[in-house]
Design an enzyme around this catalytic site. Sequence first.
Site, PDB file in Angstrom:
ATOM      1  N   HIS A   1      -9.561 -16.397  -7.046  1.00 39.28           N
ATOM      2  CA  HIS A   1     -10.248 -16.132  -8.320  1.00 39.28           C
ATOM      3  C   HIS A   1     -11.664 -15.614  -8.103  1.00 39.28           C
ATOM      4  CE1 HIS A   1      -7.320 -19.017 -10.494  1.00 39.28           C
ATOM      5  NE2 HIS A   1      -6.851 -17.802 -10.363  1.00 39.28           N
TER       6      HIS A   1
ATOM      7  N   CYS B   1       7.306  11.826   2.915  1.00 44.00           N
ATOM      8  CA  CYS B   1       6.953  10.588   2.206  1.00 44.00           C
ATOM      9  C   CYS B   1       6.617   9.450   3.173  1.00 44.00           C
ATOM     10  CB  CYS B   1       8.050  10.170   1.237  1.00 44.00           C
ATOM     11  SG  CYS B   1       9.602   9.794   2.047  1.00 44.00           S
TER      12      CYS B   1
HETATM   13  C1  PEP Z   1       9.837   6.241   6.484  1.00 45.29           C
HETATM   14  O1  PEP Z   1      10.632   5.774   7.292  1.00 45.29           O
HETATM   15  O2  PEP Z   1       8.937   7.061   6.786  1.00 45.29           O
HETATM   16  C2  PEP Z   1       9.898   5.836   5.074  1.00 45.29           C
HETATM   17  C3  PEP Z   1       9.141   6.419   4.158  1.00 45.29           C
HETATM   18  O3  PEP Z   1      10.730   4.808   4.750  1.00 45.29           O
HETATM   19  P1  PEP Z   1      10.392   3.259   5.035  1.00 45.29           P
HETATM   20  O4  PEP Z   1       8.969   3.197   5.490  1.00 45.29           O
HETATM   21  O5  PEP Z   1      10.656   2.552   3.766  1.00 45.29           O
HETATM   22  O6  PEP Z   1      11.364   2.935   6.126  1.00 45.29           O
END
Ligand code: PEP
Length: 602
Positions: free
Chosen positions: A194, A507
């Site tokens: 908190h 990603c």
């Molecule tokens: C990855 O492997 O780069 C990915 C985005 O998936 P995760 O990190 O969930 O395995």
Amino acid sequence: MSERLLKGIGVSPGIAIGPARVVRSTLPEVPAHVVPRSQVSKEVRRLRAAVSDVRRHLLELKATAEERAGADEARIFDAQILMLEDKEFLAGVEGLIRENHLTAEKAYEFKALEMRDLWSGTGNPRLKEKLVDLNGIVIRVLEHLLHRGKDDRWATLTEPCVIVAREIAPALTVQLPRDKVIALVSEEGTRTSHAAILAHSIGIPAVMGLAGAEAKITAGTMVIVDGARGTVVLRPTPAEIADARKDETRRHELTAQLEQVVALPATTTDGLRIALRGNVDLPEEIKAAQEHGAEGVGLLRTEFLITAHNALPSEDEQAAYFRRVGEAFPSHPVVVRSFDLGGDKLPAPFRVPPEPNPFLGWRAIRICLDQPELFRVQLRAVLRAAAHARIHLMIPLVTRLDEIERTRAIVAAEADNLAAQGIEAARTLPVGVMIETPAAAVMADRICEVSDFVSVGTNDLTQYTLVVDRGNARLADRFTPHDPSVLRLLKMVADAARAAGKPASVCGEMASEPLSAFLLIGLGYETLSVSPPALPLVKWTVRQVSAARARSAAAAALEARNAEDVLDIMGPALAEAVDVRLLFAGPDARLPAGRAAATLKL
Ligand code: PEP
Ligand code: MG
């Protein structure tokens, strides 16, 4: 330096330099008196009056917190008031007064210590936090009963100082005079405490969870507190003070620059528009992705739907969640990744004998295709959500084309079933593939023939290419997506997707780090999906670099012999366009590592 550098958890950013003031918030001494029977009722009245005065005081603190920290944060005090008014607790105190003829303060202290013993034995972090709240309340009630009156500790502060304590109560945090208290350091506490939440909202730099702080930092010692990095430097040299001040100035400059780019497009100086999406693991991150200007979600991880409940989520629950995320980004796609279970994340409902190599074992799409019930329910939920929002489906850890074809067949079959059942759902939706294995990268041209888009998961791609467990601390310096072998695979995928006319993105974590984002643009990626807090930094970088320069640097990097050489090429190329000293001022851990950092510092 090492013995002067103390490390805790940075819970509220900012740098402060000043003398330490150690505050020991122990319970006041309570004399042991018994009262004659005739005075028992008077003691009960004193107790009730004290509780009601402290309640009034907590309400005042709540109002102050509302003003200084915000309405949400101020609710912390509601929980304290509930604790103060706990009927069972107060009945216990009154019982001790009536039966044992204790004074109100002695009875209150007795009950409070009993409660403290009960809670401190459990080791439960939530109870630990409640314990801090309890201590704050008990001190206040006892001081009231002992006629200590108003807390005027702060009136004696003559110069700005850093408060050091074993634990810091929320009440203390909101009362602190901001001109006198420049930072907080405590032994107990984490980011979710908190007091940490309040310090963050009020803007007081704070480091918590610093073991032995009270013993190591003596009163009057000069310290530098870095509330972003979570460090305290004792007795700093003039050079360290000067560096800290420079860091602080740069951080302010970086923050101001980042704020300016949030609403602007991520376009390179030579006009290449980069789409920046957000990676969302948990529902709490949706808001951060929106606030940081994410253009949709490039990776919606769905494992939490199982791991958070340790049970399989229903079709309705999943459909509602996917729809909710989709509707949060009405004009952009949301890419739902099917369950990526196994490896390090195999929850209880899947009890299988332990595998010798789980990362090379039964995981991700392999589990889903082997467990049609699990997979069908998720695919139906995705199709249902896709009737209301721009939902795409993405398959993790693909190594063979038939995995994509089988998934597509189930999607088509479930779309038919939903239609036959009269349930509102999309008839079809884009189905993409995560490129996370060398097998998939090498086969990207064929994969693009049977998928609508590809997205590279560089975390796994790096792990499987370099044969380095992504979670193994001993091998951490070998785990680098900058290895030319990984870069060549990334290039193959980008080229294959371009030739096939299919969108390609990245990603993996790599996309969240400025130097790597620059490199990925150079390799041909125009969509990056980034962890939400890193979005402004990546956008800020993109807007300063030229895609042409990124391409020439990436071309040289592809010819490099090792990751260090790649960084030596990319670092200076980035520094031609970006004031990289600002990157180093930021507390952000997603900065170029090793040699690149050294090169950039020049
Ligand atoms: C990855 O492997 O780069 C990915 C985005 O998936 P995760 O990190 O969930 O395995
Ligand atoms: Mg992965």
